[in-house]
Design a protein around this motif. Structure first.
Motif, PDB file in Angstrom:
ATOM      1  N   ASP A   1       6.210  11.511   2.298  1.00  0.00           N
ATOM      2  CA  ASP A   1       6.606  11.367   0.905  1.00  0.00           C
ATOM      3  C   ASP A   1       5.838  10.216   0.247  1.00  0.00           C
ATOM      4  O   ASP A   1       5.397  10.333  -0.900  1.00  0.00           O
ATOM      5  N   SER A   2       5.631   9.131   0.989  1.00  0.00           N
ATOM      6  CA  SER A   2       4.855   7.998   0.477  1.00  0.00           C
ATOM      7  C   SER A   2       3.411   8.401   0.204  1.00  0.00           C
ATOM      8  O   SER A   2       2.834   8.013  -0.814  1.00  0.00           O
ATOM      9  N   VAL A   3       2.839   9.176   1.108  1.00  0.00           N
ATOM     10  CA  VAL A   3       1.460   9.647   0.931  1.00  0.00           C
ATOM     11  C   VAL A   3       1.366  10.530  -0.306  1.00  0.00           C
ATOM     12  O   VAL A   3       0.481  10.347  -1.156  1.00  0.00           O
ATOM     13  N   LEU A   4       2.276  11.479  -0.432  1.00  0.00           N
ATOM     14  CA  LEU A   4       2.252  12.392  -1.573  1.00  0.00           C
ATOM     15  C   LEU A   4       2.442  11.624  -2.884  1.00  0.00           C
ATOM     16  O   LEU A   4       1.725  11.871  -3.863  1.00  0.00           O
ATOM     17  N   SER A   5       3.361  10.690  -2.917  1.00  0.00           N
ATOM     18  CA  SER A   5       3.587   9.884  -4.121  1.00  0.00           C
ATOM     19  C   SER A   5       2.343   9.081  -4.484  1.00  0.00           C
ATOM     20  O   SER A   5       1.975   8.994  -5.659  1.00  0.00           O
ATOM     21  N   TYR A   6       1.699   8.500  -3.472  1.00  0.00           N
ATOM     22  CA  TYR A   6       0.481   7.735  -3.728  1.00  0.00           C
ATOM     23  C   TYR A   6      -0.623   8.635  -4.286  1.00  0.00           C
ATOM     24  O   TYR A   6      -1.297   8.278  -5.257  1.00  0.00           O
TER      25      TYR A   6
ATOM     26  N   GLU B   1      -8.547   4.893   1.379  1.00  0.00           N
ATOM     27  CA  GLU B   1      -7.696   4.281   0.358  1.00  0.00           C
ATOM     28  C   GLU B   1      -6.212   4.559   0.634  1.00  0.00           C
ATOM     29  O   GLU B   1      -5.371   3.674   0.439  1.00  0.00           O
ATOM     30  N   ILE B   2      -5.906   5.768   1.081  1.00  0.00           N
ATOM     31  CA  ILE B   2      -4.526   6.098   1.434  1.00  0.00           C
ATOM     32  C   ILE B   2      -4.065   5.199   2.577  1.00  0.00           C
ATOM     33  O   ILE B   2      -2.976   4.625   2.528  1.00  0.00           O
TER      34      ILE B   2
ATOM     35  N   GLN C   1      -7.439   7.310  10.400  1.00  0.00           N
ATOM     36  CA  GLN C   1      -7.062   8.430  11.261  1.00  0.00           C
ATOM     37  C   GLN C   1      -5.604   8.829  11.030  1.00  0.00           C
ATOM     38  O   GLN C   1      -5.291  10.007  10.928  1.00  0.00           O
ATOM     39  N   ARG C   2      -4.709   7.848  10.929  1.00  0.00           N
ATOM     40  CA  ARG C   2      -3.292   8.147  10.685  1.00  0.00           C
ATOM     41  C   ARG C   2      -3.101   8.738   9.296  1.00  0.00           C
ATOM     42  O   ARG C   2      -2.308   9.660   9.108  1.00  0.00           O
ATOM     43  N   ALA C   3      -3.838   8.245   8.319  1.00  0.00           N
ATOM     44  CA  ALA C   3      -3.781   8.804   6.967  1.00  0.00           C
ATOM     45  C   ALA C   3      -4.213  10.267   7.002  1.00  0.00           C
ATOM     46  O   ALA C   3      -3.597  11.119   6.365  1.00  0.00           O
TER      47      ALA C   3
END
Length: 64
Positions: A6-11, A27-28, A37-39
């Motif tokens: 959810d944090s990734v999508l919001s960003y 940047e993510i 890699q985790r992003a």
């Protein structure tokens, strides 16, 4: 969807609103305090769940 996803999508949505193009994985990762890699894993998870699309190439994230 997990809290991290959810944090990734919001960003991504906020970045698109501000810049008219999607963020890079680096940047993510920097924003969330994770590796590139985790992003990438988190973005791939959002793709599998149908929340976003990803093409190959530079800044290739698209919102469904």
């Amino acid at each position: 969807m997990t809290i991290r996803e959810d944090s990734v999508l919001s960003y991504i949505l906020g970045y698109l609103a501000d810049h008219d193009y999607p963020p890079m994985l680096r940047e993510i990762g920097m924003k969330l305090g994770v590796t590139k890699q985790r992003a990438s894993q988190l973005v791939d998870s959002l793709v599998r769940k149908g929340r976003i699309k990803k093409k190959s190439g530079y800044r290739a994230i698209r919102i469904k």
